[in-house]
Design a protein around this motif. Structure first.
Motif, short mmCIF file in Angstrom:
data_model
loop_
_atom_site.label_atom_id
_atom_site.label_comp_id
_atom_site.label_asym_id
_atom_site.label_seq_id
_atom_site.Cartn_x
_atom_site.Cartn_y
_atom_site.Cartn_z
N ARG A 105 4.66 8.87 -2.93
CA ARG A 105 4.29 7.80 -2.01
C ARG A 105 5.13 6.55 -2.26
O ARG A 105 5.55 6.28 -3.37
CB ARG A 105 2.82 7.45 -2.20
N PHE A 106 5.29 5.81 -1.19
CA PHE A 106 6.12 4.61 -1.27
C PHE A 106 5.30 3.40 -0.85
O PHE A 106 4.68 3.40 0.22
CB PHE A 106 7.34 4.77 -0.37
N PRO A 107 5.31 2.33 -1.66
CA PRO A 107 4.46 1.17 -1.34
C PRO A 107 5.03 0.35 -0.18
O PRO A 107 6.17 -0.10 -0.24
CB PRO A 107 4.43 0.36 -2.63
N PHE A 159 0.84 -1.18 0.00
CA PHE A 159 0.00 0.00 0.00
C PHE A 159 0.89 1.25 0.00
O PHE A 159 1.80 1.37 0.80
CB PHE A 159 -0.89 0.00 1.24
N PRO A 160 0.61 2.19 -0.93
CA PRO A 160 1.50 3.36 -1.03
C PRO A 160 1.28 4.35 0.12
O PRO A 160 0.17 4.80 0.37
CB PRO A 160 1.12 3.99 -2.37
N ILE A 161 2.36 4.67 0.81
CA ILE A 161 2.33 5.53 1.99
C ILE A 161 3.04 6.84 1.67
O ILE A 161 4.09 6.85 1.03
CB ILE A 161 3.08 4.83 3.15
N ASP A 162 2.47 7.93 2.16
CA ASP A 162 3.14 9.22 2.04
C ASP A 162 4.00 9.41 3.29
O ASP A 162 3.54 9.95 4.30
CB ASP A 162 2.09 10.34 1.92
N LEU A 163 5.24 8.94 3.19
CA LEU A 163 6.12 8.94 4.37
C LEU A 163 6.34 10.34 4.93
O LEU A 163 6.41 10.52 6.14
CB LEU A 163 7.49 8.34 4.01
#
Lengths: 364, 364, 364, 364
Positions: free
Chosen positions: D291-293, A292-296
């Protein structure tokens, strides 16, 4: 002595009812006569064959309350009291090794690499067969911690404490709720409702609960448990939900979100709302999914937020869940929406699969 | 503009009613119109001349709730909302420096060596005179944190949060209550009742409260707050009390004792009962006394017990106490047993000195 | 197979050397061939008959390092590695039940009411006899956690980690050292020197160590371990000591004091110096003494100080102590001031009783 | 009096050297004569125009050490000592409000919504102009916490403590290192090297550091700081790196990873290696990225891992970093690879942009 059990022999097919010979008890073992077993979502999952490690044939059921039928020698509960036949008891559903790095150094036995679970990890092909709660009796291994229940409470009310409640206690432990915090619980199933109660007991001044249109009656239950407000995602759009949560939290968002849904869609919407310095805990993610793509930067770094995994539980959490139910501060009896005789176990699985039940109970 | 205040000019003599000219507000200062002030036990103590540092003449009163009369320039509350005349507010009663080791490194501003308190540390001889709550107006220094109260709650119900409640929050913070713990509160005064409520919110499953025969009505109040049991030391002897507490705690004793009495006799009896690994916290010890003999081995070392001092509080604790009252989860309105007009402040002091009042309120 | 052991048969008389038949190993048990045993102050204490619970006849020695001689079935260490004969190992000296409230709920097995200790709690009258480290072999019960030592370190250097080091780790755990703190260790014996090293590893920027004139060489050792300063109470009077400690701590006093002396006189002098918000921990109080008068207001309440008991240790602490020694960041080899063959065990007891030795080692 | 400063007037163009009139000091303000300023990676970033909030024209430089030139009235340092001209000092680089929810309730002033930073948030167009460290003087606002440095240390050695060191202290605070843990630091820049030192001071028994081929000399520096091992990603492939880290951690992986790279690629490789129950902290993510998965199940949920954001720092962290450097336990002087006169500030920016410098210092 013989004991009847509902056996999962083939995925997606009705459980078979088999009789097993009760085996003699070794030193420290306990034979429990089950009073009530719980149907958990993961039971459905296993029955559907979605967990490839399921050791067929097996007896489902990791949630249970019962009475002592017999003990292998003298056996004491957590508080040092000798267990006698007829005592109402609960026990740790996980079997840990008690001597590894996670058991004795980190003291996180939930992460013991040797952890196995009654009703999940044991086949009934070999003796002593009776290692799941969809049965008349459970044969508990030596070394298991027991809690004697002196309270005259209906055993069925305690059943959910043995898995959902304990997992919720674990989620609360890692979520760093501070007194006065605002908390959001997403997903008002058994874990979510326990999280709501535990969050209030952890000092939260206000707990909000959100759910789907199918959760309408559960959201009402949440209000009976003390939720300061509920969000039905069928009645408010994403923008309204966001504004509602910012409005009731002085513009900061909830300090802690407990995501009990297992849905990445819930995460996307809600992690962006966590207040700076807060926590997003995911007791609900219990099976592999795609990434799942997260906005770090925006979700995690810029706000010093913690994204916290929560995996199962240990006896400390079980104790907390049992104490919570016994405190009578919350109407846990309302969780039991369905009760079936063991012979109708398939109806229990169906009620849970269709999300009709909050907690379905089987009575042997 | 003039403001009336009750002034302590001579110890043990009636407070004098004087008028002071309200001074102009510097940038960041706030003039509060008091809605309700609390009479604290330490007010009696100061009036009796037992605190040699009391700066006569002075205006007593460190507990208060009021409305904004005026602000020096734009002033915002904790949540960033601009304060406007008429807003109901509370404020930090302690004046800390904000830049010393305790304020910014340890983040324990309650230990700031420069800490002073409205109603305790300021003489009214010099402008701006109005530095205590037994008055129509309070002149609050720049830099003070404010909490705006939007809730339509009776301000008198919040008064005790500003000192007793905040101190109780601090006691809970250091007492390491774990979910499921059994807790004993000794002394059911305002601090004790807040400790009871906070202990339940900190996860305690059962809280017991003990008091003297004179506390009978307070013990009943404790039950209304959710105490699992109460002990009237006039009705049970020491041995009975001990056996009762061991009996309800599985033989271990309470995990945490919050001693809100200030009496060393309470300590002697109760510290011996703390469960291994537990805490004995003393928010009640607020003035010098003779030394007390401690059994370091049996009470502290052998049981890995913590004996914890608790000194006043900071804005975090005030926030927690205010949130607790506003959550409506406990009947804090019952604390207000006596209400007097400011003109009858001496009656308020008398009611507190004789322990007739739980909380006595003065209304200007 | 036969094993030689030094047996305490009569208090105050020379240990007797007896041979015992090595018993067969049950499942999970381990036979350890001892490489080095430590002489602890409490060994002297037991030999002198000051501990009435001492179960004569018995084999002293709760500190030890050895190699695996044999295992009852497959046995793994903490990290899951199968133990093989010849492996160098350490083990938990305490035998806990693993299923009581303190073991599984609070996760403080050091407080397990069933805790027993090799070399302290077991008589050698009954099989398997070999339950102390003053012997060629130790027969370890099933369920004991083991740590395999792969490092080629001299086993004697690790011996002190098994008791003094683990206890020091426990003291540090409860003493709440914060990064940058100033710490005072009182009493530079093995526990004190481990506390010094652990305090530096816990973030202390400066650790001071005080001792008596008889401790002169230990104070020098403390400097080699990294002490920022040492205090010889024979060279500075109480006032000088106080001013020195206030001077090096910006006037606040040390944030944490670790009192490893067991002397109440040390407490009186040093607890008054703890900085506000600090901790006074007493790992050194290990036997009953008369009560000691405490100034609750000035020492504890007014400064929000914690007085903390520390009782023995658990496997987490043992692990920490072993890792600390293996990290080679401190010269722990210097602790071993005396080494004797097992046959000269009485010389070891004498060297410890006269405080000549920091750590005396027995080699079977 | 006039003061020279290097002014960022136009992105990507050489800094302009301008003179500003030093303004009179208001009560509580301090004029600092800079002894050394640091060039931070974010200075380059701002100069390149990548931060759209940069208030042109402005004076860069948020890292600095200097001496007191003058004070507005009496001004004291953290420890209550009156500051006098000539005293060497450091100060909090962030300007917080001191009265909001994050400043006084959560005590996380790094999250104060009003936080501004010298050298980042202030234009030099308005008086008092001198709000950045690329200058001869810095005009510090009233209320700023100061630390007086009595130690005769080269001020340049302390410069990195004011930003990189404080941020590293914050990362350690949230990363829950336990005594005996194995830690991995990814990225051996100034934040990474401070993280390495702090991790050792937080109880880590072994700290590993990984870097790129361009980091070769930094990895050597890491070994001089006490790294147990270093990984040059140019010399080991991903599989070798994984096996190396599993091998040195008993198969579990590092308990804590401190990712000081800002690179999502580092995250992907390393978060999968975190030991169950561990933490992955990201002090290095300081600007928006795509975004990073994330594999929520495998990386976070199943292992009860915490992914932790870390945003800037507060005075507690600054204090810790200063104490760490002053303790002389690590060779921080080695961080200063480049020193330039203020007039050559552009060379400093270039050395940092090309990653030639670990820490470049400007001397006015």
């Amino acid at each position: 002595m013989k004991a009847l059990a509902a056996v999962l022999e083939k995925f997606n097919e009705p459980l078979a009812f088999r009789e097993f010979g009760v085996q003699p008890l070794a030193e420290g073992e306990v034979l429990v006569k089950l009073a009530a077993a719980g149907v958990c979502g993961s039971d459905v999952h296993m029955w559907r064959g979605k967990d490839p490690r399921t050791p067929l044939p097996m007896i489902l059921g990791h949630e249970g309350v019962g009475t002592v039928a017999d003990t292998g020698g003298e056996k004491r509960d957590l508080l040092g009291r000798v267990l006698k036949p007829g005592d109402t008891v609960m026990w740790e559903r996980g079997v840990m090794c008690g001597r590894c790095y996670y058991c004795v150094v980190r003291k996180q036995p939930s992460l013991c690499p040797h952890r196995r679970t009654y009703g999940i990890s044991f086949s009934c092909a070999e003796p002593p067969h009776l290692r799941g709660c969809y049965a008349e009796y459970l044969h508990v291994k030596a070394g298991a911690p027991f809690i004697r229940i002196d309270d005259g409470i209906d055993p069925a009310v305690l059943v959910a404490a043995s898995c959902s409640g304990a997992t919720a206690a674990h989620a609360i432990e890692v979520s760093r709720i501070r007194p006065g915090d605002a908390v959001l619980v997403v997903g008002p199933g058994p874990v979510g409702l326990f999280c709501l109660a535990f969050a209030l007991k952890a000092g939260a001044s206000r707990v909000y609960v959100s759910g789907t249109p199918a959760d309408a009656s559960r959201l009402e239950m949440a209000r009976a448990f003390g939720a300061a407000g509920t969000i039905n995602v069928g009645e408010m759009n994403a923008d309204q939900r966001k504004h509602y949560l910012l409005d009731v939290t002085g513009g900061f968002g909830p300090n802690v979100v407990l995501d009990c849904t297992g849905s990445v869609r819930a995460l996307e919407e809600n992690i962006a709302l966590v207040a700076p310095g807060g926590t997003y805990a995911i007791p609900g993610i219990a099976e592999p999914r795609e990434r799942f793509p997260i906005d770090l930067f925006a979700w995690i770094a810029r706000k010093s937020v913690a994204l916290r995994g929560v995996w199962v539980s240990d006896t400390d959490h079980l104790w907390q869940a049992v104490q919570l139910v016994l405190s009578r501060q919350f109407p846990f009896e309302r969780l039991i929406t369905h009760t079936f005789p063991l012979a109708d176990a398939m109806q229990g699985l169906a009620a849970v699969e269709k999300c009709e039940a909050v907690k379905a109970i089987l009575k042997p």
